[in-house]
Design a protein around this motif. Structure first.
Motif, PDB file in Angstrom:
ATOM      1  N   VAL A 308       1.076  -1.249  -0.063  1.00 54.28           N
ATOM      2  CA  VAL A 308       0.053  -0.073   0.073  1.00 54.28           C
ATOM      3  C   VAL A 308       0.984   1.106   0.050  1.00 54.28           C
ATOM      4  N   ILE A 309       0.814   2.011  -1.015  1.00 56.02           N
ATOM      5  CA  ILE A 309       1.746   3.137  -1.058  1.00 56.02           C
ATOM      6  C   ILE A 309       0.905   4.261  -0.346  1.00 56.02           C
ATOM      7  N   GLY A 310       1.329   4.978   0.774  1.00 56.39           N
ATOM      8  CA  GLY A 310       0.921   5.971   1.371  1.00 56.39           C
ATOM      9  C   GLY A 310      -0.178   5.615   2.691  1.00 56.39           C
ATOM     10  N   ALA A 311       0.096   6.322   3.617  1.00 51.13           N
ATOM     11  CA  ALA A 311      -0.342   6.103   5.065  1.00 51.13           C
ATOM     12  C   ALA A 311      -1.345   7.327   5.683  1.00 51.13           C
ATOM     13  N   GLY A 312      -2.056   7.869   4.401  1.00 50.77           N
ATOM     14  CA  GLY A 312      -2.970   8.910   4.685  1.00 50.77           C
ATOM     15  C   GLY A 312      -4.345   7.967   5.196  1.00 50.77           C
ATOM     16  N   MET A 313      -5.298   8.698   5.077  1.00 50.73           N
ATOM     17  CA  MET A 313      -6.657   8.445   5.416  1.00 50.73           C
ATOM     18  C   MET A 313      -7.038   7.090   4.867  1.00 50.73           C
ATOM     19  N   SER A 314      -6.852   6.984   3.325  1.00 49.80           N
ATOM     20  CA  SER A 314      -7.210   5.811   2.716  1.00 49.80           C
ATOM     21  C   SER A 314      -6.332   4.747   2.895  1.00 49.80           C
ATOM     22  N   GLY A 315      -4.847   4.991   3.032  1.00 49.14           N
ATOM     23  CA  GLY A 315      -3.902   3.790   3.337  1.00 49.14           C
ATOM     24  C   GLY A 315      -4.275   3.168   4.682  1.00 49.14           C
ATOM     25  N   VAL A 316      -4.220   4.025   5.669  1.00 54.44           N
ATOM     26  CA  VAL A 316      -4.872   3.439   6.824  1.00 54.44           C
ATOM     27  C   VAL A 316      -5.993   2.569   6.871  1.00 54.44           C
ATOM     28  N   CYS A 317      -7.023   3.109   5.986  1.00 53.68           N
ATOM     29  CA  CYS A 317      -8.224   2.067   5.950  1.00 53.68           C
ATOM     30  C   CYS A 317      -7.949   0.674   5.171  1.00 53.68           C
ATOM     31  N   MET A 318      -7.192   0.900   4.142  1.00 50.67           N
ATOM     32  CA  MET A 318      -6.767  -0.264   3.608  1.00 50.67           C
ATOM     33  C   MET A 318      -6.165  -1.246   4.317  1.00 50.67           C
ATOM     34  N   GLY A 319      -5.076  -0.805   5.228  1.00 50.86           N
ATOM     35  CA  GLY A 319      -4.345  -1.593   5.987  1.00 50.86           C
ATOM     36  C   GLY A 319      -5.394  -2.336   7.178  1.00 50.86           C
TER      37      GLY A 319
END
Length: 793
Positions: A308-319
């Motif tokens: 997952v590229i990016g730990a913003g709102m959507s990256g945290v959601c995906m994780g």
């Protein structure tokens, strides 16, 4: 997690539910109370519920949208053999199979005292036999149950072995009631910290279920021979009075040479898994249980690795979604040193979200402690940091690691980061945000300004603005918030406006300490509030995509607010846009119109000619002397994953695919890039909606594909050019109905002047991504190579 406020609140709720188990209540009353308590629990999402029969026994079929039709869980519900039904355990069973990617058959076996032992076991055996008779392979059948149902599936496994029937893949037990002898004798010790289950209740239920002895293995499987049983998976709870029985069962299975996995959940209570959707510990436990079950199913030897590229709102959601599905082989790459994305980077004065806090939060991780209806940036950043911690994402985060290149090679993605790290993954998910790269204005002399100058998203807090002459270029959402914040503290604020913006005067009320306490004590309120705000916002902003009364109402409110709140006719004229409300992203502010009228603020509508060391010179020749210059000039709305280099099949790059502008297949994928999925990709419905809700829909779609890879039915997938073209054409045809096409210059517009937004309601986006349209994809698997399926499994 067990010591969290949410857990304490749910422990109180469980204690309140213990009344329904009181020995003083008649059985019909207890059954009614159990339905009243458990049926309103959050049900399984995207799951069909169908009544039927198995072996002549009523059953409720639960089919998640991404379920493998060849895998089935025969679920036997708890309720001490006396109360309970498929309806009361729909949430628990549905949450389990949703994470597992299987179908559940929740059996409505006969209950005591009308039908004492062995009626329930006979019903379960008949149902299992019909599963075999109708073509289910035993190695894809799982027996699962909670409490009494947990003991019952173990008894069923022993009966199947004794009758030489094909064994199921595994037996999963949640807090099983596996020995009724101490209860029938009234000798079960109390568990002091257990909020729900009391020894008197167990004694009464045991007597109703088995009026005779309880040492029969069909009643108390701890008295049976466990030799030759399939793998056992057991969850127990530290505060449960049945915890000691679980330990005995573990030792007995080991002595019999049976493979057993036992997870003890400390500081939790009997059957806490049933609070899925309300208690994070329950969700985590079910994800772990599903992962354990999956390890015993055919073709489940290797879970796909995900980046997952990016730990913003959507990256945290995906994780969080990956962990909830039992997928732990993933890494979230983040170039910064903390999660949060835009809420980490933007720290300017007045920063506030324009979506209500209870809706701008993960549906699976509500926060009862929000301080305002619309949260400020710092509060949101704390929420995302806290969510990453609570959801267990820290081990999967790699900070300070910017992915600069991703190449599809030999059926997998090869990644390279700026710091030299390399990785190889099966699925690449970009969660790089929408408005991320600052857009600097092309103004002559910008670099000659003698004072401090910075973009709003890179606010320099070492620069004091109090009592200074501050210039602000830009009057979008960011500019209006900065104006409201600085107007009280600076000596002079000069706001340079290129185009006026419509402002919706939505008040930002605080949440009281009483209301926050209530939300903590009654977690269901967070879910109801989330859905309420969701329905309100989707209805309110339906005017953007559909002409009619809603569009006219919002336009009327914006016009009336401007007329009533701005007294000076000349200033009102300058602040009146020439386009329709919502043609650009609507500014939500309760205080901008008040701030712009303060003596410390001046609005300049003449164009900027150039910037000089002393300040800004406008086209009328006026020099506006300044100490600080703030650029609220927005972001590159078409960067998306760039500048990361992405190279797909045959060496085609994403830059080549986007030569004529960013586009996508259904907002999430691109032809030429196998196993590549985007969160917040082109055309996502981002206009005045909660981006978190959109990210959740897209993350669930990603999981659908990851699950297909995990089951081995797919090794790679890529949308066809034709399907992508058809999708984009359908959007263009729908666009004239939207307010964005009524004539305005906004960042919504593509190079050809056509808006690039989602032209329908968010509900259509959810429906479209509810499951992959397999006919739109080139799909490969290891056995047969390329395929063009015509229907989704």
């Amino acid at each position: 997690m067990a010591g969290s406020g949410r857990t304490r609140a749910m422990r109180v709720a469980a204690k309140g539910m213990s009344v329904m188990l009181s020995p003083k209540l008649p059985v019909p009353v207890q059954r009614a109370m159990m339905e009243a308590a458990l049926v309103p629990m959050p049900g399984p999402r995207d799951t069909s519920v169908t009544p039927g029969t198995l072996g002549g026994v009523p059953v409720e079929w639960l089919r998640p949208r991404a379920a493998d039709p060849a895998t089935v869980v025969l679920y036997l519900h708890g309720g001490a053999f006396v109360i309970g039904s498929p309806k009361t355990h729909r949430g628990l069973a549905g949450a389990l199979v949703g994470r597992l990617g299987a179908t559940a058959a929740v059996l409505h076996y006969r209950l005591a005292p009308e039908h004492p032992a062995p009626a329930a076991l006979d019903d379960a055996a008949a149902a299992y036999q019909e599963l075999l008779d109708t073509g289910f392979s035993a190695d894809r059948i799982v027996l699962a149950g909670d409490s009494a149902g947990g003991g019952l599936v173990l008894s069923l496994a022993m009966r199947l072995r004794d009758e030489q029937k094909p064994a199921p893949a595994a037996v999963a037990m949640i807090c099983p009631w596996a020995d009724l002898t101490p209860d029938l004798a009234g000798k079960r010790p109390e568990a002091p910290r257990e909020p729900l289950l009391r020894s008197a209740a167990l004694a009464r239920f045991a007597a109703l279920y088995t009026p005779g002895g309880a040492s029969d293995p069909g009643v108390s499987p701890l008295f049976g021979d466990l030799t030759g049983l399939p793998p056992l998976i057991m969850h127990s709870a530290g505060d449960d009075p049945l915890a000691e029985d679980a330990d005995r069962l573990e030792r007995k299975a080991e002595d019999a040479g049976v493979r057993i996995e036992h997870r003890r959940h400390a500081m939790l209570w009997h059957d806490f898994h049933s609070m899925t959707g309300l208690l994070p510990a329950a969700d985590e436990a079910l994800a772990a249980l599903a992962a354990s079950i999956r390890a015993h199913l055919p073709g489940e030897s290797r879970a796909p690795r995900v980046a997952v590229i990016g730990a913003g709102m959507s990256g945290v959601c995906m994780g969080a979604k990956l962990l909830a599905a039992g997928i732990e082989d993933f890494t979230i790459y983040e170039k910064a040193d903390e999660v949060g994305g835009t809420w980490r980077d933007n720290t300017y004065p007045g920063l506030t979200c324009d979506v209500p806090s209870r809706y701008y939060s993960y549906s699976f991780a509500p926060d009862p402690g929000w301080t305002h209806v619309f949260p400020d940036g710092a509060e949101l950043q704390r929420y995302f940091v806290r969510s990453a911690d609570r959801l267990g994402l820290r081990p999967h985060l790699r900070f300070g690691s910017e992915v600069v290149e991703a190449t599809w090679t030999d059926g997998r993605w090869s990644l390279r980061t700026a710091d030299g790290h390399t990785d190889t993954v099966d699925v690449l998910v970009t969660a790089t945000g929408v408005l991320h790269h600052p857009k600097m204005p092309d103004i002559p002399g910008l670099d000659t300004f003698a004072g401090a100058s910075f973009h709003s998203s890179r606010w320099d807090h070492s620069v004091a603005v109090e009592g200074k002459r501050v210039g602000l270029i830009g009057t979008g959402s960011t500019g209006t918030q900065i104006t409201a914040a600085l107007s009280k503290t600076v000596e002079q604020l000069v706001v340079f406006q290129r185009t006026a913006q419509w402002v919706m005067p939505v008040p930002n009320a605080p949440y009281t300490a009483l209301s926050r306490s209530l939300f903590r004590r009654v977690p269901t309120l967070s879910r109801l509030s989330y859905r309420g705000y969701q329905a309100t916002m989707e209805k309110m902003f339906s005017g953007a995509t559909e002409p009619g009364l809603v569009r006219e109402f919002i336009a009327g409110v914006c016009r009336a607010s401007l007329k009533l709140r701005v007294r000076d006719p000349e200033l009102r004229r300058k602040l009146t846009p020439t386009d329709k409300p919502m043609c650009k992203r609507l500014v939500m502010s309760p205080s901008f119109h008040r701030a712009i009228q303060r003596d410390t603020v001046s609005l300049v509508t003449e164009g900027i000619e150039r910037i000089v060391p002393e300040g800004v010179i406008t086209v009328d020749g006026t020099l506006h002397e300044l100490d600080v210059l703030v650029l609220a000039t927005g972001f590159d709305a078409r960067a998306y994953v760039r500048p990361m280099k992405v190279v797909g099949e045959g060496g085609v790059s994403l830059d080549e695919l986007w030569r004529d502008g960013p586009h996508s297949y259904q907002t999430v994928a691109m032809p030429g890039l196998p196993n590549f999925l985007m969160l917040m990709g082109p055309h996502s419905p981002i206009g005045n909606h909660s981006l978190i809700a959109i990210a959740e829909v897209q993350a669930d779609y990603v999981l659908s594909w990851v699950d297909k890879l995990r089951r081995g039915s797919v090794t790679s997938f890529v949308p066809t050019k034709q399907a992508t073209t058809e999708f984009n054409q359908s959007m263009r045809e729908a666009m004239p109905r939207t307010v964005w096409a009524t004539g305005c210059n906004s960042w919504y517009l593509g190079p050809d002047g056509v808006p690039e937004l989602w032209p329908w309601l968010p509900a259509k986006h959810r429906e479209m991504l509810s499951s992959p349209a397999m006919e739109d994809f080139e799909v490969r698997n290891g056995a047969s190579g390329s395929q063009r399926p015509t229907a989704s499994r």
